[in-house]
Design a protein around this motif. Structure first.
Motif, PDB file in Angstrom:
ATOM      1  N   LEU A  49       0.842  -1.185   0.000  1.00 32.38           N
ATOM      2  CA  LEU A  49       0.000   0.000   0.000  1.00 32.38           C
ATOM      3  C   LEU A  49       0.883   1.243   0.000  1.00 32.38           C
ATOM      4  O   LEU A  49       2.031   1.198   0.433  1.00 32.38           O
ATOM      5  CB  LEU A  49      -0.913   0.029   1.233  1.00 32.38           C
ATOM      6  CG  LEU A  49      -1.774  -1.201   1.512  1.00 32.38           C
ATOM      7  CD1 LEU A  49      -2.547  -1.013   2.816  1.00 32.38           C
ATOM      8  CD2 LEU A  49      -2.729  -1.491   0.355  1.00 32.38           C
ATOM      9  N   ASN A  50       0.316   2.338  -0.464  1.00 31.60           N
ATOM     10  CA  ASN A  50       1.047   3.600  -0.538  1.00 31.60           C
ATOM     11  C   ASN A  50       0.207   4.718   0.073  1.00 31.60           C
ATOM     12  O   ASN A  50      -1.011   4.744  -0.075  1.00 31.60           O
ATOM     13  CB  ASN A  50       1.358   3.934  -2.005  1.00 31.60           C
ATOM     14  CG  ASN A  50       1.931   5.328  -2.195  1.00 31.60           C
ATOM     15  OD1 ASN A  50       1.198   6.311  -2.171  1.00 31.60           O
ATOM     16  ND2 ASN A  50       3.223   5.407  -2.391  1.00 31.60           N
ATOM     17  N   CYS A  51       0.871   5.641   0.755  1.00 30.02           N
ATOM     18  CA  CYS A  51       0.205   6.817   1.311  1.00 30.02           C
ATOM     19  C   CYS A  51       0.090   7.903   0.240  1.00 30.02           C
ATOM     20  O   CYS A  51       1.033   8.667   0.017  1.00 30.02           O
ATOM     21  CB  CYS A  51       0.981   7.364   2.507  1.00 30.02           C
ATOM     22  SG  CYS A  51       0.805   6.389   4.011  1.00 30.02           S
ATOM     23  N   GLY A  52      -1.036   7.964  -0.428  1.00 28.50           N
ATOM     24  CA  GLY A  52      -1.271   9.003  -1.431  1.00 28.50           C
ATOM     25  C   GLY A  52      -1.800  10.253  -0.756  1.00 28.50           C
ATOM     26  O   GLY A  52      -2.993  10.510  -0.742  1.00 28.50           O
ATOM     27  N   ARG A  53      -0.893  11.037  -0.202  1.00 25.89           N
ATOM     28  CA  ARG A  53      -1.279  12.071   0.763  1.00 25.89           C
ATOM     29  C   ARG A  53      -2.218  13.140   0.226  1.00 25.89           C
ATOM     30  O   ARG A  53      -3.179  13.520   0.902  1.00 25.89           O
ATOM     31  CB  ARG A  53      -0.032  12.721   1.352  1.00 25.89           C
ATOM     32  CG  ARG A  53       0.806  13.502   0.356  1.00 25.89           C
ATOM     33  CD  ARG A  53       1.926  14.258   1.047  1.00 25.89           C
ATOM     34  NE  ARG A  53       3.011  13.366   1.441  1.00 25.89           N
ATOM     35  CZ  ARG A  53       4.117  13.773   2.061  1.00 25.89           C
ATOM     36  NH1 ARG A  53       4.269  15.043   2.367  1.00 25.89           N
ATOM     37  NH2 ARG A  53       5.071  12.929   2.376  1.00 25.89           N
ATOM     38  N   TRP A  54      -1.963  13.669  -0.976  1.00 25.51           N
ATOM     39  CA  TRP A  54      -2.789  14.786  -1.446  1.00 25.51           C
ATOM     40  C   TRP A  54      -4.190  14.330  -1.802  1.00 25.51           C
ATOM     41  O   TRP A  54      -5.180  14.995  -1.477  1.00 25.51           O
ATOM     42  CB  TRP A  54      -2.115  15.474  -2.631  1.00 25.51           C
ATOM     43  CG  TRP A  54      -0.797  16.075  -2.263  1.00 25.51           C
ATOM     44  CD1 TRP A  54       0.439  15.725  -2.721  1.00 25.51           C
ATOM     45  CD2 TRP A  54      -0.566  17.120  -1.297  1.00 25.51           C
ATOM     46  NE1 TRP A  54       1.413  16.480  -2.117  1.00 25.51           N
ATOM     47  CE2 TRP A  54       0.830  17.349  -1.237  1.00 25.51           C
ATOM     48  CE3 TRP A  54      -1.401  17.886  -0.482  1.00 25.51           C
ATOM     49  CZ2 TRP A  54       1.391  18.299  -0.412  1.00 25.51           C
ATOM     50  CZ3 TRP A  54      -0.840  18.837   0.350  1.00 25.51           C
ATOM     51  CH2 TRP A  54       0.544  19.041   0.384  1.00 25.51           C
ATOM     52  N   ASP A  55      -4.307  13.217  -2.488  1.00 25.93           N
ATOM     53  CA  ASP A  55      -5.639  12.684  -2.774  1.00 25.93           C
ATOM     54  C   ASP A  55      -6.363  12.299  -1.492  1.00 25.93           C
ATOM     55  O   ASP A  55      -7.585  12.387  -1.415  1.00 25.93           O
ATOM     56  CB  ASP A  55      -5.542  11.482  -3.712  1.00 25.93           C
ATOM     57  CG  ASP A  55      -5.619  11.887  -5.173  1.00 25.93           C
ATOM     58  OD1 ASP A  55      -6.598  12.542  -5.551  1.00 25.93           O
ATOM     59  OD2 ASP A  55      -4.692  11.566  -5.933  1.00 25.93           O
ATOM     60  N   TYR A  56      -5.615  11.856  -0.496  1.00 28.33           N
ATOM     61  CA  TYR A  56      -6.237  11.478   0.771  1.00 28.33           C
ATOM     62  C   TYR A  56      -6.853  12.698   1.450  1.00 28.33           C
ATOM     63  O   TYR A  56      -7.975  12.631   1.974  1.00 28.33           O
ATOM     64  CB  TYR A  56      -5.197  10.829   1.687  1.00 28.33           C
ATOM     65  CG  TYR A  56      -5.787  10.143   2.897  1.00 28.33           C
ATOM     66  CD1 TYR A  56      -6.403   8.902   2.775  1.00 28.33           C
ATOM     67  CD2 TYR A  56      -5.731  10.735   4.155  1.00 28.33           C
ATOM     68  CE1 TYR A  56      -6.946   8.269   3.874  1.00 28.33           C
ATOM     69  CE2 TYR A  56      -6.271  10.107   5.268  1.00 28.33           C
ATOM     70  CZ  TYR A  56      -6.874   8.878   5.120  1.00 28.33           C
ATOM     71  OH  TYR A  56      -7.418   8.251   6.220  1.00 28.33           O
ATOM     72  N   ILE A  57      -6.130  13.814   1.453  1.00 28.15           N
ATOM     73  CA  ILE A  57      -6.677  15.048   2.020  1.00 28.15           C
ATOM     74  C   ILE A  57      -7.907  15.487   1.226  1.00 28.15           C
ATOM     75  O   ILE A  57      -8.935  15.886   1.795  1.00 28.15           O
ATOM     76  CB  ILE A  57      -5.601  16.150   2.035  1.00 28.15           C
ATOM     77  CG1 ILE A  57      -4.457  15.756   2.971  1.00 28.15           C
ATOM     78  CG2 ILE A  57      -6.205  17.491   2.465  1.00 28.15           C
ATOM     79  CD1 ILE A  57      -3.236  16.656   2.860  1.00 28.15           C
ATOM     80  N   PHE A  58      -7.799  15.408  -0.097  1.00 27.49           N
ATOM     81  CA  PHE A  58      -8.942  15.729  -0.945  1.00 27.49           C
ATOM     82  C   PHE A  58     -10.142  14.857  -0.597  1.00 27.49           C
ATOM     83  O   PHE A  58     -11.276  15.348  -0.434  1.00 27.49           O
ATOM     84  CB  PHE A  58      -8.553  15.551  -2.420  1.00 27.49           C
ATOM     85  CG  PHE A  58      -9.712  15.401  -3.371  1.00 27.49           C
ATOM     86  CD1 PHE A  58     -10.733  16.340  -3.400  1.00 27.49           C
ATOM     87  CD2 PHE A  58      -9.766  14.330  -4.248  1.00 27.49           C
ATOM     88  CE1 PHE A  58     -11.805  16.198  -4.284  1.00 27.49           C
ATOM     89  CE2 PHE A  58     -10.828  14.181  -5.133  1.00 27.49           C
ATOM     90  CZ  PHE A  58     -11.854  15.121  -5.150  1.00 27.49           C
ATOM     91  N   SER A  59      -9.920  13.567  -0.442  1.00 29.65           N
ATOM     92  CA  SER A  59     -11.012  12.655  -0.117  1.00 29.65           C
ATOM     93  C   SER A  59     -11.639  12.987   1.234  1.00 29.65           C
ATOM     94  O   SER A  59     -12.863  12.934   1.396  1.00 29.65           O
ATOM     95  CB  SER A  59     -10.503  11.205  -0.118  1.00 29.65           C
ATOM     96  OG  SER A  59     -11.515  10.313   0.309  1.00 29.65           O
ATOM     97  N   PHE A  60     -10.816  13.349   2.212  1.00 30.91           N
ATOM     98  CA  PHE A  60     -11.313  13.710   3.538  1.00 30.91           C
ATOM     99  C   PHE A  60     -12.264  14.908   3.432  1.00 30.91           C
ATOM    100  O   PHE A  60     -13.367  14.900   3.993  1.00 30.91           O
ATOM    101  CB  PHE A  60     -10.127  14.047   4.452  1.00 30.91           C
ATOM    102  CG  PHE A  60     -10.482  14.257   5.890  1.00 30.91           C
ATOM    103  CD1 PHE A  60     -10.401  13.217   6.796  1.00 30.91           C
ATOM    104  CD2 PHE A  60     -10.883  15.502   6.353  1.00 30.91           C
ATOM    105  CE1 PHE A  60     -10.715  13.403   8.140  1.00 30.91           C
ATOM    106  CE2 PHE A  60     -11.206  15.706   7.686  1.00 30.91           C
ATOM    107  CZ  PHE A  60     -11.121  14.656   8.580  1.00 30.91           C
ATOM    108  N   ILE A  61     -11.829  15.932   2.709  1.00 30.25           N
ATOM    109  CA  ILE A  61     -12.672  17.119   2.543  1.00 30.25           C
ATOM    110  C   ILE A  61     -13.931  16.764   1.750  1.00 30.25           C
ATOM    111  O   ILE A  61     -15.050  17.152   2.108  1.00 30.25           O
ATOM    112  CB  ILE A  61     -11.898  18.233   1.826  1.00 30.25           C
ATOM    113  CG1 ILE A  61     -10.646  18.625   2.623  1.00 30.25           C
ATOM    114  CG2 ILE A  61     -12.788  19.453   1.621  1.00 30.25           C
ATOM    115  CD1 ILE A  61      -9.691  19.523   1.856  1.00 30.25           C
ATOM    116  N   LYS A  62     -13.742  16.025   0.680  1.00 31.99           N
ATOM    117  CA  LYS A  62     -14.850  15.683  -0.212  1.00 31.99           C
ATOM    118  C   LYS A  62     -15.939  14.882   0.498  1.00 31.99           C
ATOM    119  O   LYS A  62     -17.135  15.213   0.401  1.00 31.99           O
ATOM    120  CB  LYS A  62     -14.288  14.891  -1.387  1.00 31.99           C
ATOM    121  CG  LYS A  62     -15.289  14.252  -2.318  1.00 31.99           C
ATOM    122  CD  LYS A  62     -14.518  13.566  -3.438  1.00 31.99           C
ATOM    123  CE  LYS A  62     -15.335  12.568  -4.183  1.00 31.99           C
ATOM    124  NZ  LYS A  62     -14.571  11.946  -5.275  1.00 31.99           N
TER     125      LYS A  62
END
Length: 539
Positions: A273-286
């Motif tokens: 697995l990989n920590c896709g940090r920017w998309d993860y932040i986007f997903s949290f907000i979304k």
């Protein structure tokens, strides 16, 4: 339009002269077979995403699944052991599939290269097909490029080049130029299928294998769909099951609650697995955009050390190492600042600090976007991880709860007018490039791609919807005020913009997204129709 002899398949674009060996009749038939087998399941899973969003909007927040507790609680099962070329992944470089990038990436002092058809590639027909040509040549080590200024070729002073890993588009994206029975094929299956069909056997002969990064998943059922795709593809070409390996980017908040299950679904094909940090932040907000208590501060304050990001990282490492697969770190998006030595020193020190955090946390490797950052990441990982990986670091002390993963608290976080303007600037800069067919763009010495633009866009929506107040100017962020700032930022950009720029078009697309009443699932899907015919002259 390109005619084919494959029943039910229509290609609504020409095939570039240098790509006739890519879209062969056999390859087209292979893609059609994948699409017919898995398109109904893909559509069902995309509908499930919509239903899950409605539940979150209603206040039913994510939690670990009770029906899969037996998977999480079973200490015995493991993912596949690291495959050839994937044992040591301490520094990976990522970037689009244009020819110069592919050559430079394979010449970099890194262990692997992720060739990206997703966030850093605008999916024009030419970009996608040209990218397949470039990877075809890269696998065979015949890739070269001659421009007016320079000739590019693969290094001969390295006995082993970085292992090639390919990232296809996510399940939500279509490929509108390739129709199967009247419907667009999945972008995921198109990108995966063409690369696998032409390069699976050759890559094995070269000493590695058909390896992939799998983006944007929101559930273990979407991982199951990938695993079924892998099995059918391997069986069709008489390649042993387990030859394919897939590293899953955990870049959605929902996937973070199903990491064990995702590895389990892919077991024999899993490479971590990989920590896709920017998309993860986007997903949290979304996902939480309609709940004011989840409002996040300026993008610069949302670091990897805040509660929900730290919990995500530690749980990912613990889960991967418990299952014997790699836990990969995130992206260093910085670009060297050539005209300001002091600013560059500060920026590179930030890269060093971030990579130090990752290796000490237990990651087995990390990402860089620029070859000049590779030596910094290598220095950190070589010093603190002298072994090829640290799968032995179990992080058994980690205890992450469901609440930890969705804790929005950011100590000292602020929302500022400067943050609003920065988000507008990034959205405009990225979208303008995308509308010209360019999938990643340097902005303020950072390589911005779809993920970072999405963070900016979703923050603007969230701040307007909940009427937050800036701390520096005391202004309530409303739709009308944000639209006013948008026009100001466009005017600034137009002063120095070249003829033929797309800033006005970009502004037209972002305007409804930041009004607080419309939120598209992805920027790239809203912009996709604009680039369908962008490159007919190249065909």
């Amino acid at each position: 339009m390109t005619s084919t002899s494959i029943t039910g398949v229509t290609i609504t674009a020409g095939i570039p002269h240098h790509a006739k060996h890519i879209l062969t009749e056999d390859a087209i038939a292979f893609l059609a077979n994948l699409s017919r087998a898995f398109e109904p399941t893909r559509q069902h899973l995309l509908q499930a995403r919509i239903k899950r969003q409605a539940q979150i909007d209603a206040g039913i927040f994510p939690d670990f699944l009770p029906e899969t507790a037996y998977i999480r609680n079973d200490p015995i099962w493991r993912g596949a052991p690291p495959a050839p070329g994937l044992v040591d992944r301490r520094v990976e470089i990522t970037g689009p599939t244009d020819r110069k990038m592919v050559i430079n990436a394979l010449n970099s002092d890194v262990w692997t290269y992720m060739a990206d058809f997703e966030d850093s590639t605008a999916p024009t027909w030419f970009n996608l097909i040209d990218g397949q040509v470039n990877l075809y040549d890269a696998v065979r080590r015949t890739i070269s490029l001659k421009t007016q200024k320079k000739e590019y070729s693969l290094r001969t002073d390295k006995s082993v080049l970085p292992t090639l890993i390919v990232r296809p588009r996510g399940w939500h994206l279509d490929e509108a130029h390739f129709l199967v029975d009247g419907r667009p094929i999945s972008g995921s299956l198109f990108d995966f299928g063409l690369y696998f069909f032409h390069n699976a056997k050759e890559s094995v002969a070269q000493g590695f294998g058909p390896y992939f990064y799998l983006p944007k998943m929101e559930s273990h059922l979407e991982a199951r769909l990938w695993n079924d795709t892998f099995k059918l593809a391997q069986d069709t070409l008489a390649i042993p099951r387990g030859t394919i390996r897939g590293t899953v980017l955990i870049e959605t908040i929902l996937a973070a609650f199903e990491m064990d299950e995702i590895i389990y679904e892919l077991r024999e094909h899993s490479s971590g697995l990989n920590c896709g940090r920017w998309d993860y932040i986007f997903s949290f907000i979304k996902k939480f955009r309609n709940h004011a208590e989840f409002t996040l501060p300026d993008r610069g304050d949302v670091t990897m050390t805040i509660p929900f990001m730290s919990a995500y990282v530690t749980l990912l490492i613990q889960t991967c190492h418990k299952r014997g697969v790699h836990a990969m770190g995130g992206m260093a998006a910085q670009i060297p600042i050539k005209d300001d030595a002091e600013a560059n020193k500060v920026a590179m020190a930030g890269v060093y600090k971030d990579k130090l955090r990752e290796v000490l946390a237990g990651h087995d490797g990390t990402w860089v976007a620029h070859p000049h950052l590779a030596h910094i990441a290598s220095e950190v990982f070589n010093k603190h991880m002298p072994t090829p990986n640290q799968l032995f670091k179990t992080r058994s002390e980690v205890k992450v709860t469901a609440r930890d993963l969705i804790n929005p608290y950011v100590k000292g976080g602020k929302i500022t007018e400067a943050g609003v303007r920065k988000n507008l600037f990034i959205c405009l800069g990225y979208m303008e490039a995308w509308l010209r067919g360019v999938g990643c763009v340097p902005i303020n010495y950072l390589m911005e791609d779809a993920a970072t633009a999405e963070v900016s866009r979703s923050q603007l929506y969230q701040w307007v919807q909940h009427g937050v107040k800036t701390v520096d100017t005391g202004v309530v962020i409303t739709s009308s005020w944000t639209q006013k700032l948008l026009e100001e930022e466009v005017a600034k950009l137009l002063k120095d913009a070249p003829v033929g720029n797309k800033f006005r078009e970009a502004a037209a697309h972002i305007r409804p997204e930041i009004a607080g009443d419309k939120f598209s699932d992805f920027l790239t899907t809203t912009l996709y129709d604009e680039i369908l015919n962008i490159d007919k002259a190249k065909l």
